[in-house]
Write an enzyme that holds these catalytic residues in place. Structure first.
Site, mmCIF file in Angstrom:
data_model
loop_
_atom_site.group_PDB
_atom_site.id
_atom_site.type_symbol
_atom_site.label_atom_id
_atom_site.label_comp_id
_atom_site.label_asym_id
_atom_site.label_seq_id
_atom_site.Cartn_x
_atom_site.Cartn_y
_atom_site.Cartn_z
ATOM 1 N N GLU A 152 5.354 -8.756 -7.466
ATOM 2 C CA GLU A 152 6.095 -8.755 -6.548
ATOM 3 C C GLU A 152 5.665 -9.731 -5.382
ATOM 4 O O GLU A 152 4.561 -9.747 -5.103
ATOM 5 C CB GLU A 152 6.303 -7.622 -5.830
ATOM 6 C CG GLU A 152 7.598 -7.389 -4.857
ATOM 7 C CD GLU A 152 8.738 -8.249 -5.220
ATOM 8 O OE1 GLU A 152 9.438 -7.792 -6.309
ATOM 9 O OE2 GLU A 152 9.196 -9.059 -4.350
ATOM 10 N N GLU A 156 6.892 -8.603 4.093
ATOM 11 C CA GLU A 156 7.249 -7.577 4.855
ATOM 12 C C GLU A 156 7.918 -8.420 6.157
ATOM 13 O O GLU A 156 7.738 -9.312 6.547
ATOM 14 C CB GLU A 156 6.240 -6.783 5.523
ATOM 15 C CG GLU A 156 5.634 -5.765 4.316
ATOM 16 C CD GLU A 156 4.675 -4.841 4.755
ATOM 17 O OE1 GLU A 156 4.048 -4.740 5.887
ATOM 18 O OE2 GLU A 156 3.856 -4.412 3.846
ATOM 19 N N LYS A 208 -0.080 -13.757 -9.356
ATOM 20 C CA LYS A 208 -0.122 -13.006 -8.173
ATOM 21 C C LYS A 208 -1.323 -13.433 -7.324
ATOM 22 O O LYS A 208 -1.081 -13.619 -5.891
ATOM 23 C CB LYS A 208 0.437 -11.708 -8.268
ATOM 24 C CG LYS A 208 0.278 -10.711 -7.054
ATOM 25 C CD LYS A 208 1.452 -10.994 -6.409
ATOM 26 C CE LYS A 208 1.184 -10.474 -4.884
ATOM 27 N NZ LYS A 208 2.418 -10.567 -3.958
ATOM 28 N N CYS A 264 -1.987 -7.000 2.101
ATOM 29 C CA CYS A 264 -2.196 -7.653 0.699
ATOM 30 C C CYS A 264 -3.257 -8.723 0.819
ATOM 31 O O CYS A 264 -4.263 -8.786 0.161
ATOM 32 C CB CYS A 264 -0.725 -8.614 0.428
ATOM 33 S SG CYS A 264 0.531 -7.301 -0.102
HETATM 34 P P1 NAD Z 1 2.241 1.610 -0.098
HETATM 35 O O1 NAD Z 1 0.868 1.993 -0.007
HETATM 36 O O2 NAD Z 1 3.007 1.310 1.034
HETATM 37 O O3 NAD Z 1 3.092 2.853 -0.961
HETATM 38 C C1 NAD Z 1 2.618 3.345 -2.211
HETATM 39 C C2 NAD Z 1 3.290 4.522 -2.577
HETATM 40 O O4 NAD Z 1 2.916 5.086 -3.896
HETATM 41 C C3 NAD Z 1 3.056 5.504 -1.451
HETATM 42 O O5 NAD Z 1 4.050 6.161 -1.051
HETATM 43 C C4 NAD Z 1 2.380 6.655 -2.202
HETATM 44 O O6 NAD Z 1 2.749 7.842 -1.859
HETATM 45 C C5 NAD Z 1 3.030 6.537 -3.724
HETATM 46 N N1 NAD Z 1 2.263 6.930 -4.759
HETATM 47 C C6 NAD Z 1 0.862 6.810 -5.002
HETATM 48 N N2 NAD Z 1 0.545 7.414 -6.139
HETATM 49 C C7 NAD Z 1 1.743 8.092 -6.711
HETATM 50 C C8 NAD Z 1 1.881 8.711 -7.840
HETATM 51 N N3 NAD Z 1 0.919 9.223 -8.636
HETATM 52 N N4 NAD Z 1 3.279 9.159 -8.240
HETATM 53 C C9 NAD Z 1 4.167 8.840 -7.221
HETATM 54 N N5 NAD Z 1 4.028 8.070 -6.259
HETATM 55 C C10 NAD Z 1 2.709 7.691 -5.887
HETATM 56 O O7 NAD Z 1 1.998 0.149 -1.148
HETATM 57 P P2 NAD Z 1 2.879 -0.966 -1.115
HETATM 58 O O8 NAD Z 1 2.408 -1.693 0.335
HETATM 59 O O9 NAD Z 1 4.402 -0.641 -1.227
HETATM 60 O O10 NAD Z 1 2.216 -1.961 -2.212
HETATM 61 C C11 NAD Z 1 2.272 -1.362 -3.464
HETATM 62 C C12 NAD Z 1 1.885 -2.505 -4.279
HETATM 63 O O11 NAD Z 1 2.622 -3.732 -4.288
HETATM 64 C C13 NAD Z 1 0.497 -2.961 -4.070
HETATM 65 O O12 NAD Z 1 -0.448 -3.188 -5.222
HETATM 66 C C14 NAD Z 1 0.614 -4.034 -3.151
HETATM 67 O O13 NAD Z 1 -0.638 -4.974 -3.223
HETATM 68 C C15 NAD Z 1 1.640 -4.823 -3.792
HETATM 69 N N6 NAD Z 1 2.561 -5.704 -2.759
HETATM 70 C C16 NAD Z 1 2.895 -5.221 -1.729
HETATM 71 C C17 NAD Z 1 3.402 -6.266 -0.656
HETATM 72 C C18 NAD Z 1 3.804 -5.539 0.654
HETATM 73 O O14 NAD Z 1 4.320 -6.533 1.341
HETATM 74 N N7 NAD Z 1 3.590 -4.473 1.084
HETATM 75 C C19 NAD Z 1 3.955 -7.210 -1.166
HETATM 76 C C20 NAD Z 1 3.791 -7.708 -2.695
HETATM 77 C C21 NAD Z 1 3.106 -6.692 -3.646
#
Ligand code: NAD
Length: 431
Positions: A152, A156, A208, A264
Site C-alpha cells: 500500500e 496519511e 514498497k 513508515c
Molecule cells: P496500525 O498499527 O495503525 O494498525 C494495525 C492494527 O492491526 C491495529 O489496530 C492492531 O490492533 C491490529 N492487529 C494487530 N494484530 C492483529 C491480529 N492478530 N488480528 C487482528 N488485528 C490485529 O498500522 P498501520 O499504520 O495501519 O500500518 C499497517 C501496515 O501498513 C504496516 O506494515 C505499515 O508499514 C503499512 N503502511 C502504512 C501506511 C501508513 O500511512 N500508516 C502506509 C502504507 C503502508
C-alpha cells in the site's frame, strides 16, 4: 467478492472503507475489542479527512462495511483476506517486527474452509509472503489458497484520495489465477487508467521498501544541501525550486525540514537496509540516509538551544509527523520538543489534531487550546509541523504577547523579510 481486512489501523480501515466504496462486501477485523466497538458505533479512531463520512455511509446506508473481533467467523466464505497489521521496528533492532503478521498467518491457517487469496498489504521484508505461505501450508493444502503481495502506498492526510486515485497498483503473485482475481478486484480503477504493475511476490515486496527509501533519500539529500546553503548564505528554497523544475528530478519531496518521521519512513528505511544485510548486500546509501536523518533531528534541536537563553519558554506549534493527521508515531516535531524539554526548557504546545495522542504519551510537555495561547509569554516560537492554519498566524497580535520576538521556522513557511519588518529574529532552514 467478499473481502476480509485484518487490522483496522490507518491502512486496514482505509482499505476496508474504500473497497466498500467500490461496492464490495467488506469485513474489517481487529483483535482490539475497544477499537471494534468504536468502529461499530460509527466513529473513526483516528483523524483522517473524509473518513467519518465514508464510514457512516457504508456502515449505516449501504451496509457494505462491518466490523468484527473474530477472524474465524469473518473468514467464512471470504474470497480475499488482506493482512494489514502493523510491522514496527523490533525493539533495539533495525529489522521489522513481524510477530503480528505471523500471528494472523497462523490464525488464517486454522480457519480456512474454502479457496481464498491471502494478500499482504502490510509493508513486509522480501521473503515474508513466502514464509506466510509456508505457515499456512503446514495446515492446509496449497491448492486451497494463494498468496499475493499488494503493498500500500497511501499517505496519511490524503489517504482516501490516494487509495481511490493511486499512481499505481502493485500486484505480486506467483500464478495467473491469483493475478486475475486481483485485477478483477481493482477493476474499478481501470476506468481511471491506473497503471497496474504485476510482478513476482518478492519483487512487489521490494518495490514498497525501495519506493519509501528513495523518497527518504530525496528528503535527506535536500536537508544536507540546506546545511550547506545555511553555511554559505545561499537559499535552499531557490535551489529546490530550480532542481524540481528539471523533469528528471521532479519537485516533490524536495522541501527541507527537521528530518523525516512518521509511521513508515524511519522504520522502513532501517528494515530495508537490515533485510539487505541478511543477504550480504550493503545498501550503503540507505544506511547513510538513516544516519543523516538521526543527526538532523539533534542538529535542529541544537540550533534552537544555541540561539535561545537557558530555561526558555518555547511555543511549539505542530506535533503530528505531518499536517492533516493526528499520527505522532516517530514524529520529528515531538522528538525535538522532548529534546528541548530535557535541556531545561518549558515547552508550550499546540496542534490542531494531535494533542490527545501527544498528551497521553508526553506528559512533560504543556498543552494549550490555540496557537495564540501557546505563544503567550514565550521566548521563541517554533513551527514544527506545517499545518495550514500556522501559515497565516497574526504576528502583529503575537508580537504583543510574547516575551521575545524570535521564530524558528523549521518548515520554511514564512517570509523572512516580513517577519523581520515586525521585529522578529527569524531562523529559517537552509537560508
Ligand atoms: P496500525 O498499527 O495503525 O494498525 C494495525 C492494527 O492491526 C491495529 O489496530 C492492531 O490492533 C491490529 N492487529 C494487530 N494484530 C492483529 C491480529 N492478530 N488480528 C487482528 N488485528 C490485529 O498500522 P498501520 O499504520 O495501519 O500500518 C499497517 C501496515 O501498513 C504496516 O506494515 C505499515 O508499514 C503499512 N503502511 C502504512 C501506511 C501508513 O500511512 N500508516 C502506509 C502504507 C503502508
Amino acid at each position: 467478492m467478499k473481502l476480509v481486512i485484518v487490522g483496522t489501523g490507518y491502512v486496514g480501515l482505509i482499505t476496508g472503507a474504500c473497497f466498500a466504496e467500490f461496492g464490495y462486501q467488506t469485513i474489517c477485523v481487529d483483535k482490539d475489542d475497544d477499537r471494534i466497538d468504536t468502529l461499530k458505533s460509527g466513529k473513526c479512531p483516528f483523524f483522517e479527512p473524509g473518513m467519518d463520512e465514508l464510514l457512516s455511509k457504508h456502515l449505516n446506508i449501504t451496509k457494505l462495511l462491518s466490523f468484527s473481533s473474530s477472524l474465524k467467523k469473518s473468514m467464512v466464505d471470504a474470497d480475499i483476506i488482506f493482512i494489514t497489521v502493523g510491522t514496527p521496528s523490533r525493539r533495539l533492532e533495525d529489522d521489522a517486527d513481524l510477530s503480528f503478521v505471523w500471528s494472523v498467518a497462523n490464525e488464517i491457517s486454522e480457519n480456512i474452509t474454502k479457496y481464498c487469496l491471502i494478500v499482504t498489504k502490510s509493508t513486509v521484508p522480501v521473503g515474508t509472503s513466502k514464509e506466510i505461505k509456508k505457515i499456512i501450508s503446514k495446515k492446509i493444502s496449497e491448492e486451497t489458497f494463494d498468496i499475493v503481495s499488494n503493498p500500500e502506498f497511501l499517505r496519511e492526510g490524503s489517504a482516501i484520495d490516494d487509495f481511490m486515485r493511486p499512481d499505481r497498483v502493485v500486484i505480486g503473485t506467483d500464478n495467473k489465477k491469483s493475478e486475475k482475481i486481483m485485477k478483477e478486484l481493482y477493476r474499478p480503477l481501470f476506468l481511471r487508467e491506473t497503471p497496474i504493475v504485476t510482478s513476482s511476490v518478492e519483487t512487489a515486496e521490494i518495490i514498497k521498501y525501495a519506493s519509501n527509501s528513495f523518497l527518504a533519500t530525496k528528503i535527506g539529500f535536500i536537508n544536507e544541501v540546506a546545511d550547506l546553503c545555511e553555511a554559505v548564505g545561499a537559499n535552499v528554497q531557490d535551489v529546490s525550486r530550480a532542481m524540481g523544475i528539471d523533469q528528471r528530478i521532479g519537485p516533490k519531496f524536495l522541501n527541507v525540514g527537521p528530518g523525516y518521521g512518521g509511521s513508515c519512513f524511519p522504520k522502513d528505511v532501517m528494515a530495508f537496509a537490515s533485510t539487505a544485510k541478511k543477504f550480504n548486500v550493503d545498501l550503503s546509501i540507505v544506511n547513510a540516509v538513516h544516519h543523516s536523518n538521526r543527526v538532523r533531528i539533534l542538529k535542529t534541536a541544537d540550533k534552537i538551544i544555541t540561539n535561545t537563553k537557558k530555561r526558555s519558554v518555547l511555543a511549539f506549534l505542530g506535533l503530528s509527523f505531518k499536517p492533516n493527521t493526528d499520527d505522532i508515531r516517530d514524529s520529528t516535531s515531538i522528538k525535538i520538543a522532548v529534546l528541548l524539554n530535557k535541556k531545561g526548557n518549558i515547552i508550550n504546545c499546540f496542534d490542531p489534531q494531535a494533542m490527545n495522542n501527544a498528551k497521553q504519551e508526553f506528559k512533560e510537555l504543556n498543552y494549550f487550546d490555540t496557537a495564540i495561547e501557546a505563544c503567550k509569554n514565550s521566548d521563541a516560537i517554533i513551527i514544527g509541523t506545517e499545518w495550514n492554519e500556522f501559515r497565516a498566524l497574526n504576528f502583529i497580535e503575537i508580537s504583543k504577547i510574547v516575551n521575545s520576538k524570535k521564530i524558528f521556522d523549521l518548515r520554511n513557511i514564512y517570509d523572512q523579510t516580513e517577519l523581520e519588518k515586525l521585529g522578529f529574529e527569524y531562523y529559517g532552514t537552509g537560508k
